[in-house]
Design a protein around this motif. Sequence first.
Motif, PDB file in Angstrom:
ATOM      1  N   ASP A 112       8.998  -0.483  11.570  1.00 52.64           N
ATOM      2  CA  ASP A 112       8.810  -0.919  12.825  1.00 52.64           C
ATOM      3  C   ASP A 112       7.406  -0.866  13.498  1.00 52.64           C
ATOM      4  O   ASP A 112       7.189  -0.902  14.672  1.00 52.64           O
ATOM      5  CB  ASP A 112       9.891  -0.100  13.722  1.00 52.64           C
ATOM      6  N   PHE A 113       6.447  -0.474  12.585  1.00 60.24           N
ATOM      7  CA  PHE A 113       5.184  -0.379  13.063  1.00 60.24           C
ATOM      8  C   PHE A 113       4.510  -1.619  13.583  1.00 60.24           C
ATOM      9  O   PHE A 113       4.695  -2.484  12.709  1.00 60.24           O
ATOM     10  CB  PHE A 113       4.206   0.265  11.784  1.00 60.24           C
ATOM     11  N   ALA A 114       3.911  -1.872  14.556  1.00 61.57           N
ATOM     12  CA  ALA A 114       3.523  -2.955  15.160  1.00 61.57           C
ATOM     13  C   ALA A 114       2.103  -3.319  14.619  1.00 61.57           C
ATOM     14  O   ALA A 114       1.915  -4.468  14.530  1.00 61.57           O
ATOM     15  CB  ALA A 114       3.371  -2.776  16.689  1.00 61.57           C
ATOM     16  N   GLY A 115       1.295  -2.542  14.102  1.00 65.42           N
ATOM     17  CA  GLY A 115      -0.102  -2.970  13.631  1.00 65.42           C
ATOM     18  C   GLY A 115      -0.046  -3.120  12.053  1.00 65.42           C
ATOM     19  O   GLY A 115       1.167  -3.283  11.537  1.00 65.42           O
ATOM     20  N   SER A 116      -1.191  -3.400  11.358  1.00 62.52           N
ATOM     21  CA  SER A 116      -1.195  -3.695  10.171  1.00 62.52           C
ATOM     22  C   SER A 116      -0.988  -2.399   9.261  1.00 62.52           C
ATOM     23  O   SER A 116      -1.421  -1.312   9.569  1.00 62.52           O
ATOM     24  CB  SER A 116      -2.681  -4.200   9.727  1.00 62.52           C
ATOM     25  N   ILE A 117       0.242  -2.545   8.346  1.00 58.90           N
ATOM     26  CA  ILE A 117       0.580  -1.365   7.430  1.00 58.90           C
ATOM     27  C   ILE A 117      -0.553  -1.448   6.208  1.00 58.90           C
ATOM     28  O   ILE A 117      -0.949  -0.442   5.784  1.00 58.90           O
ATOM     29  CB  ILE A 117       1.924  -1.478   7.049  1.00 58.90           C
ATOM     30  N   ALA A 118      -0.676  -2.546   5.638  1.00 62.47           N
ATOM     31  CA  ALA A 118      -1.360  -2.882   4.400  1.00 62.47           C
ATOM     32  C   ALA A 118      -2.687  -3.651   4.559  1.00 62.47           C
ATOM     33  O   ALA A 118      -2.555  -4.803   3.904  1.00 62.47           O
ATOM     34  CB  ALA A 118      -0.343  -3.050   3.240  1.00 62.47           C
ATOM     35  N   PRO A 119      -3.597  -3.201   5.328  1.00 63.06           N
ATOM     36  CA  PRO A 119      -4.787  -4.341   5.294  1.00 63.06           C
ATOM     37  C   PRO A 119      -5.391  -4.617   3.908  1.00 63.06           C
ATOM     38  O   PRO A 119      -5.366  -3.595   3.126  1.00 63.06           O
ATOM     39  CB  PRO A 119      -5.567  -3.734   6.332  1.00 63.06           C
ATOM     40  N   GLU A 120      -6.213  -5.539   3.751  1.00 56.87           N
ATOM     41  CA  GLU A 120      -6.939  -5.915   2.476  1.00 56.87           C
ATOM     42  C   GLU A 120      -7.707  -4.741   1.879  1.00 56.87           C
ATOM     43  O   GLU A 120      -8.287  -3.993   2.706  1.00 56.87           O
ATOM     44  CB  GLU A 120      -7.831  -7.224   2.559  1.00 56.87           C
ATOM     45  N   ASN A 121      -7.691  -4.493   0.698  1.00 56.41           N
ATOM     46  CA  ASN A 121      -8.393  -3.517   0.021  1.00 56.41           C
ATOM     47  C   ASN A 121      -8.116  -2.167   0.589  1.00 56.41           C
ATOM     48  O   ASN A 121      -9.200  -1.297   0.714  1.00 56.41           O
ATOM     49  CB  ASN A 121      -9.879  -3.902   0.241  1.00 56.41           C
ATOM     50  N   SER A 122      -7.015  -1.772   0.840  1.00 61.04           N
ATOM     51  CA  SER A 122      -6.600  -0.297   1.408  1.00 61.04           C
ATOM     52  C   SER A 122      -5.700   0.195   0.286  1.00 61.04           C
ATOM     53  O   SER A 122      -5.121  -0.532  -0.519  1.00 61.04           O
ATOM     54  CB  SER A 122      -5.780  -0.381   2.648  1.00 61.04           C
ATOM     55  N   LEU A 123      -5.542   1.333   0.351  1.00 63.79           N
ATOM     56  CA  LEU A 123      -4.457   2.215  -0.610  1.00 63.79           C
ATOM     57  C   LEU A 123      -3.138   1.573  -0.316  1.00 63.79           C
ATOM     58  O   LEU A 123      -2.379   1.339  -1.284  1.00 63.79           O
ATOM     59  CB  LEU A 123      -4.478   3.450  -0.464  1.00 63.79           C
ATOM     60  N   ALA A 124      -2.818   1.203   0.871  1.00 57.87           N
ATOM     61  CA  ALA A 124      -1.288   0.722   1.069  1.00 57.87           C
ATOM     62  C   ALA A 124      -1.168  -0.541   0.429  1.00 57.87           C
ATOM     63  O   ALA A 124      -0.245  -0.952  -0.068  1.00 57.87           O
ATOM     64  CB  ALA A 124      -1.274   0.564   2.488  1.00 57.87           C
ATOM     65  N   SER A 125      -2.201  -1.555   0.547  1.00 52.82           N
ATOM     66  CA  SER A 125      -2.281  -2.815  -0.111  1.00 52.82           C
ATOM     67  C   SER A 125      -2.095  -2.669  -1.567  1.00 52.82           C
ATOM     68  O   SER A 125      -1.196  -3.396  -2.102  1.00 52.82           O
ATOM     69  CB  SER A 125      -3.443  -3.557   0.464  1.00 52.82           C
ATOM     70  N   PHE A 126      -2.773  -1.662  -2.121  1.00 48.54           N
ATOM     71  CA  PHE A 126      -2.738  -1.650  -3.631  1.00 48.54           C
ATOM     72  C   PHE A 126      -1.580  -1.231  -3.987  1.00 48.54           C
ATOM     73  O   PHE A 126      -0.776  -1.490  -5.134  1.00 48.54           O
ATOM     74  CB  PHE A 126      -3.908  -0.889  -4.114  1.00 48.54           C
ATOM     75  N   ALA A 127      -0.879  -0.275  -3.312  1.00 49.56           N
ATOM     76  CA  ALA A 127       0.298   0.472  -3.554  1.00 49.56           C
ATOM     77  C   ALA A 127       1.726  -0.540  -3.457  1.00 49.56           C
ATOM     78  O   ALA A 127       2.298  -0.552  -4.236  1.00 49.56           O
ATOM     79  CB  ALA A 127       0.809   1.525  -2.744  1.00 49.56           C
ATOM     80  N   ALA A 128       1.379  -1.599  -2.378  1.00 46.62           N
ATOM     81  CA  ALA A 128       2.365  -2.559  -2.402  1.00 46.62           C
ATOM     82  C   ALA A 128       2.302  -3.604  -3.488  1.00 46.62           C
ATOM     83  O   ALA A 128       3.283  -4.098  -3.801  1.00 46.62           O
ATOM     84  CB  ALA A 128       2.077  -3.456  -0.816  1.00 46.62           C
ATOM     85  N   ALA A 129       1.098  -3.852  -3.982  1.00 48.65           N
ATOM     86  CA  ALA A 129       1.043  -4.749  -5.027  1.00 48.65           C
ATOM     87  C   ALA A 129       1.568  -4.245  -6.375  1.00 48.65           C
ATOM     88  O   ALA A 129       2.373  -4.832  -7.176  1.00 48.65           O
ATOM     89  CB  ALA A 129      -0.376  -5.204  -5.359  1.00 48.65           C
ATOM     90  N   ARG A 130       1.275  -2.788  -6.527  1.00 50.29           N
ATOM     91  CA  ARG A 130       1.967  -2.172  -7.623  1.00 50.29           C
ATOM     92  C   ARG A 130       3.467  -2.141  -7.616  1.00 50.29           C
ATOM     93  O   ARG A 130       4.070  -2.479  -8.484  1.00 50.29           O
ATOM     94  CB  ARG A 130       1.588  -0.664  -7.570  1.00 50.29           C
ATOM     95  N   GLU A 131       4.010  -1.808  -6.503  1.00 52.55           N
ATOM     96  CA  GLU A 131       5.286  -2.017  -6.203  1.00 52.55           C
ATOM     97  C   GLU A 131       6.142  -3.367  -6.465  1.00 52.55           C
ATOM     98  O   GLU A 131       7.232  -3.468  -7.049  1.00 52.55           O
ATOM     99  CB  GLU A 131       5.724  -1.644  -4.785  1.00 52.55           C
ATOM    100  N   ALA A 132       5.357  -4.441  -6.254  1.00 52.94           N
ATOM    101  CA  ALA A 132       5.706  -5.833  -6.584  1.00 52.94           C
ATOM    102  C   ALA A 132       5.749  -6.112  -7.880  1.00 52.94           C
ATOM    103  O   ALA A 132       6.243  -7.135  -8.164  1.00 52.94           O
ATOM    104  CB  ALA A 132       4.835  -6.710  -5.538  1.00 52.94           C
ATOM    105  N   GLY A 133       4.773  -5.487  -8.749  1.00 53.64           N
ATOM    106  CA  GLY A 133       4.552  -5.797  -9.941  1.00 53.64           C
ATOM    107  C   GLY A 133       3.458  -6.654 -10.217  1.00 53.64           C
ATOM    108  O   GLY A 133       3.218  -7.306 -11.467  1.00 53.64           O
ATOM    109  N   TYR A 134       2.646  -6.766  -9.357  1.00 54.05           N
ATOM    110  CA  TYR A 134       1.532  -7.456  -9.641  1.00 54.05           C
ATOM    111  C   TYR A 134       0.393  -6.954  -9.949  1.00 54.05           C
ATOM    112  O   TYR A 134      -0.044  -5.774  -9.753  1.00 54.05           O
ATOM    113  CB  TYR A 134       1.070  -8.567  -7.967  1.00 54.05           C
TER     114      TYR A 134
END
Length: 339
Positions: free
Chosen positions: A83-105
């Motif tokens: 429910d966070f309104a702002g960006s959770i995983a902006p480009e080149n962030s730890l969150a964006s890399f964790a998201a790619a890892r979780e998705a298997g990319y």
Amino acid sequence: MGFGKKLLAAGAVAAGAGVLAIAPRPGFDKSRHNVPGILDVPYAHRGLHDAGSGLVAGYEQESGDYVALARKMAVKAGYGSADFAGSIAPENSLASFAAAREAGYGIELDLQLTADGQVVVVHDADLERVAGDPRRIADLTYDELTRIPLFPAPAKPGDAVAKPLDAAAASAPDGYYQHVPLFSDVLKEVRGHVPLIVEYKFNGFDWSDRDDELMEKGDALLRAYDGPYVIESFHPGAVNWYKQNRPEVNRGQLADAASFGTDKKAATEWLAGLLAFDWLSRPDFIAYDWHGGDSPQVRLARTMGATTVSWTVRSSAELEESAPHFDRFIFEAFVPSRY
């Protein structure tokens, strides 16, 4: 004569040599050094992100599913909340890399040096686009970077909101945000679960002691990393550094079809787009703008054994159009397979 001028002169000669200039690393050398190939997975450009590169007009039809997946996977990895309104995983962030890892990319990312010599993951030379802050990465310490949110709300998905130079925060803001991360922290986040394409970033084609420092420090972190990776750069000197110092690493030459101009920079970029400097780096793969897959130089390099990697594919239609010319692809703004 500086490295850039030498490169320009040598490139002009090499361009005339044609096939010899474009030839990739020979197979016997790959075998001798036991060079691994590029793993056959889609590679998420700057991670799987919900703000940043590629989320621009013209890609809305598929980018909604992409952003939703980025946010879902980032939350699954422990970043932000649904429910966070702002960006959770902006480009080149730890969150964006964790998201790619979780998705298997797989993940494509970019390395630069801070003012205090830390290797960080960020694409642009300054923070204007990603944080609304015009200061350069090279002029900021890592501690300063940790206080600057990437794509702070309210912001357009593709760009941050610009602010005056003197508005830079002296302390970290309250609440959840992501900032430019250390490369070492990114490696800890990925943990070898998915392959990496690591790009060394430079300002033009000249070379300095600071560039040597980036190569040495970035490589030291990769030497200690237990996971699959390849390296790439637009600068043939960086790829040649790996040829000379780490021949066991799969190395790639980045290029695009730059148009010819009258100044030194334009001429050098034009020759680089023709792959005229590959004689120096002898790359294992060519990472090329997806629009140029059918160009004579890319087709010739592929025929001679180079793996071809397209960047940056932003829709299913672009993937379909470019796929016949490339062996791997870097993507953003659409989901290449369903999750």
